[in-house]
Design a protein around this motif. Structure first.
Motif, mmCIF file in Angstrom:
data_model
loop_
_atom_site.group_PDB
_atom_site.id
_atom_site.type_symbol
_atom_site.label_atom_id
_atom_site.label_comp_id
_atom_site.label_asym_id
_atom_site.label_seq_id
_atom_site.Cartn_x
_atom_site.Cartn_y
_atom_site.Cartn_z
ATOM 1 N N LEU A 139 0.807 -1.209 0.000
ATOM 2 C CA LEU A 139 0.000 0.000 0.000
ATOM 3 C C LEU A 139 0.848 1.271 0.000
ATOM 4 C CD1 LEU A 139 -2.792 -0.909 2.581
ATOM 5 C CD2 LEU A 139 -3.018 -0.749 0.101
ATOM 6 N N SER A 140 2.117 1.158 0.410
ATOM 7 C CA SER A 140 2.972 2.345 0.516
ATOM 8 C C SER A 140 3.095 3.099 -0.807
ATOM 9 C CB SER A 140 4.354 1.954 1.044
ATOM 10 O OG SER A 140 4.272 1.555 2.392
ATOM 11 N N PRO A 141 3.449 2.441 -1.930
ATOM 12 C CA PRO A 141 3.525 3.205 -3.183
ATOM 13 C C PRO A 141 2.181 3.763 -3.633
ATOM 14 C CG PRO A 141 3.809 0.851 -3.590
ATOM 15 C CD PRO A 141 3.881 1.051 -2.120
ATOM 16 N N VAL A 142 1.087 3.059 -3.306
ATOM 17 C CA VAL A 142 -0.242 3.556 -3.662
ATOM 18 C C VAL A 142 -0.544 4.837 -2.896
ATOM 19 C CG1 VAL A 142 -2.704 3.033 -3.680
ATOM 20 C CG2 VAL A 142 -1.043 1.232 -4.191
ATOM 21 N N VAL A 143 -0.273 4.820 -1.585
ATOM 22 C CA VAL A 143 -0.485 6.011 -0.755
ATOM 23 C C VAL A 143 0.435 7.146 -1.198
ATOM 24 C CG1 VAL A 143 -0.318 6.915 1.594
ATOM 25 C CG2 VAL A 143 -1.277 4.643 1.204
ATOM 26 N N ALA A 144 1.677 6.792 -1.562
ATOM 27 C CA ALA A 144 2.624 7.817 -2.003
ATOM 28 C C ALA A 144 2.130 8.513 -3.269
ATOM 29 C CB ALA A 144 3.995 7.176 -2.247
ATOM 30 N N ARG A 145 1.611 7.752 -4.214
ATOM 31 C CA ARG A 145 1.087 8.354 -5.445
ATOM 32 C C ARG A 145 -0.145 9.215 -5.166
ATOM 33 N NH1 ARG A 145 3.931 4.072 -6.636
ATOM 34 N NH2 ARG A 145 4.943 3.798 -8.664
ATOM 35 N N TRP A 146 -0.965 8.784 -4.232
ATOM 36 C CA TRP A 146 -2.143 9.563 -3.888
ATOM 37 C C TRP A 146 -1.756 10.901 -3.272
ATOM 38 C CZ3 TRP A 146 -4.075 10.816 1.129
ATOM 39 C CH2 TRP A 146 -5.310 11.468 1.097
ATOM 40 N N ILE A 147 -0.766 10.880 -2.383
ATOM 41 C CA ILE A 147 -0.307 12.124 -1.772
ATOM 42 C C ILE A 147 0.300 13.039 -2.827
ATOM 43 C CG2 ILE A 147 1.356 13.098 -0.142
ATOM 44 C CD1 ILE A 147 0.904 10.669 1.631
ATOM 45 N N ALA A 148 1.059 12.450 -3.765
ATOM 46 C CA ALA A 148 1.662 13.255 -4.830
ATOM 47 C C ALA A 148 0.606 13.898 -5.716
ATOM 48 C CB ALA A 148 2.594 12.394 -5.665
ATOM 49 N N GLY A 188 10.359 14.674 -0.719
ATOM 50 C CA GLY A 188 9.886 14.415 0.640
ATOM 51 C C GLY A 188 9.176 13.080 0.754
ATOM 52 N N ILE A 189 8.432 12.702 -0.280
ATOM 53 C CA ILE A 189 7.786 11.386 -0.279
ATOM 54 C C ILE A 189 8.838 10.288 -0.342
ATOM 55 C CG2 ILE A 189 6.200 9.877 -1.516
ATOM 56 C CD1 ILE A 189 4.728 12.313 -2.495
ATOM 57 N N GLY A 190 9.843 10.484 -1.211
ATOM 58 C CA GLY A 190 10.914 9.497 -1.296
ATOM 59 C C GLY A 190 11.659 9.330 0.012
ATOM 60 N N LEU A 191 11.925 10.462 0.686
ATOM 61 C CA LEU A 191 12.614 10.404 1.976
ATOM 62 C C LEU A 191 11.748 9.716 3.019
ATOM 63 C CD1 LEU A 191 15.113 11.209 3.590
ATOM 64 C CD2 LEU A 191 13.999 13.400 4.090
ATOM 65 N N SER A 192 10.440 9.926 2.973
ATOM 66 C CA SER A 192 9.529 9.272 3.916
ATOM 67 C C SER A 192 9.547 7.767 3.737
ATOM 68 C CB SER A 192 8.108 9.818 3.724
ATOM 69 O OG SER A 192 8.055 11.204 3.954
ATOM 70 N N ILE A 193 9.571 7.310 2.489
ATOM 71 C CA ILE A 193 9.646 5.870 2.218
ATOM 72 C C ILE A 193 10.957 5.301 2.726
ATOM 73 C CG2 ILE A 193 9.771 4.162 0.370
ATOM 74 C CD1 ILE A 193 7.836 5.881 -1.223
ATOM 75 N N ALA A 194 12.057 6.034 2.492
ATOM 76 C CA ALA A 194 13.361 5.563 2.955
ATOM 77 C C ALA A 194 13.401 5.459 4.475
ATOM 78 C CB ALA A 194 14.453 6.507 2.458
ATOM 79 N N LEU A 195 12.900 6.476 5.165
ATOM 80 C CA LEU A 195 12.909 6.454 6.630
ATOM 81 C C LEU A 195 12.005 5.355 7.177
ATOM 82 C CD1 LEU A 195 12.812 10.298 7.395
ATOM 83 C CD2 LEU A 195 14.764 8.741 7.607
ATOM 84 N N SER A 196 10.893 5.087 6.503
ATOM 85 C CA SER A 196 10.000 4.017 6.968
ATOM 86 C C SER A 196 10.676 2.657 6.865
ATOM 87 C CB SER A 196 8.703 4.027 6.157
ATOM 88 O OG SER A 196 8.921 3.612 4.820
ATOM 89 N N GLN A 197 11.538 2.498 5.865
ATOM 90 C CA GLN A 197 12.263 1.237 5.739
ATOM 91 C C GLN A 197 13.276 1.060 6.869
ATOM 92 O OE1 GLN A 197 13.660 1.886 1.756
ATOM 93 N NE2 GLN A 197 11.915 0.836 0.819
ATOM 94 N N TYR A 198 13.906 2.152 7.276
ATOM 95 C CA TYR A 198 14.814 2.076 8.429
ATOM 96 C C TYR A 198 14.034 1.794 9.717
ATOM 97 C CZ TYR A 198 18.848 3.615 5.747
ATOM 98 O OH TYR A 198 19.880 3.676 4.845
ATOM 99 N N LEU A 199 12.837 2.331 9.819
ATOM 100 C CA LEU A 199 12.008 2.052 10.990
ATOM 101 C C LEU A 199 11.670 0.572 11.066
ATOM 102 C CD1 LEU A 199 10.194 2.844 13.389
ATOM 103 C CD2 LEU A 199 8.380 3.339 11.727
#
Length: 350
Positions: A160-169, A321-332
């Motif tokens: 769902l992450s890429p789907v949500v990311a595209r929606w926010i974009a 910012g969306i890309g950075l959010s995805i990257a940080l979520s992977q570290y989480l």
């Protein structure tokens, strides 16, 4: 995902498993997939071509599910060649369709050919792994619900992450979705190549390592090798980012204003590549330890964090910012996995 979930079970337990119940379940699931696809596609669903298409999709769905435990059993026995090469059966109907004289037949024939290829693949893999199954209602059944379903659910939540990311974009300026899509396609190609080392071979190795005197040293070697592998791919990805303007000029694309946001979004995504690779390794370790259900919680935490961080960063810095959010979520997610493994180690040593 079903294959990955079932591999440890076949490694730990060499008893033959009853599979008739699983066959019935897959038949119902395949039939449901066929009906849903015919309904979603619309049009003359009850015409001969519509019914044939629904039947082909039902066969492909059922065959794919039937082939999963067979492939898992073969992987557990270090027989990797047959499951991989068997996908080549699909080349036959595709080749016939493309090389058909005069004009290609209707698309439904290609779909039917793919269904037959998948059915033959499932039958062949079940025959090769027949010594691991009981085609009768006796013995212990395949533990599908307790192993595969949590992993499928975790993968669905992560998807769902890429789907949500595209929606926010899509909520921002025009072109935001296209920019993110272009960057994500480039990053996805790199991530797919980088994660090839965290497949079924590693899963079988980790499952066989569990509980042995070599477990600690073996797991430490896997961690060091995986970390080195992930950092090497990070360097490669950053070099690709640096070479993007030169590569774009080769193809005559001189619009720096359009390339800049794509490059920056790609760079932000790339910063999470080491965590992406390590979650593949750590996730397989958790799976062999019996923590499949924990992966659902971790995937939910990662997706929730990504959505919240994207909503905050996107208005400030745009698609990077969306890309950075995805990257940080992977570290989480990687940190949560490490915490779970450390807690298990402390519990075992106490």
């Amino acid at each position: 995902m079903v294959v990955i979930a079932l591999v440890p079970d076949f490694v730990y337990d060499h008893r033959r498993r009853g599979i008739l119940g699983y066959i019935g379940w897959t038949a119902v699931a395949g039939l449901t997939a066929g009906v849903v696809s015919a309904t979603v596609a619309g049009g003359p669903a009850f015409s001969p071509s519509g019914l044939a298409g629904a039947a082909s999709i039902a066969v492909m769905g059922t065959a794919g599910m039937l082939a999963a435990p067979a492939a898992a059993a073969l992987y557990a026995a270090h027989r990797y060649l047959a499951p991989g090469l068997s996908w080549g059966l699909r080349l036959l109907p595709v080749s016939l369709y493309l090389l058909w004289p005069n004009r290609p037949p209707e698309l439904i024939w290609l779909l039917a050919g793919l269904a037959l290829a998948d059915a033959f693949r499932a039958a062949a893999l079940l025959w090769l792994s027949r010594d691991r199954f009981l085609f009768a209602r006796r013995g212990e059944s395949l533990r599908f619900l307790s192993t595969a379903l949590p992993l499928i659910l975790a993968a669905a939540i992560a998807g769902l992450s890429p789907v949500v990311a595209r929606w926010i974009a899509s909520l921002g300026e025009a072109g935001g979705v296209s920019t993110f899509e272009a960057a994500d396609r480039i990053y996805g190609a790199i991530a797919s190549a980088a994660s090839t080392g965290t497949g079924s071979v590693l899963l079988v190795y980790l499952a066989r390592l569990d509980g042995t005197p070599q477990e600690r040293d073996g797991w430490r070697w896997v961690l060091v090798a995986s970390l080195a592998w992930s950092l090497a791919w990070l360097v490669i990805s950053i070099l690709l980012w640096a070479l993007m303007p030169t590569a774009a000029s080769w193809f005559g694309a001189q619009n720096a204003a359009a390339l800049g946001p794509i490059r920056n979004t790609y760079l932000a995504l790339t910063l999470g590549l080491p965590a992406f690779i390590m979650t593949g390794v750590l996730g397989r370790r958790l799976l062999t330890q019996g923590y499949a259900r924990s992966l659902v919680t971790m995937a939910t935490a990662g997706m929730t964090f990504m959505a919240g961080a994207s909503a905050i960063l996107y208005p400030l810095v745009g698609t990077p910012g969306i890309g950075l959010s995805i990257a940080l979520s992977q570290y989480l997610v990687a940190a949560l996995m490490i915490q779970k493994l450390i807690r298990r180690r402390v519990k075992c040593e106490s």
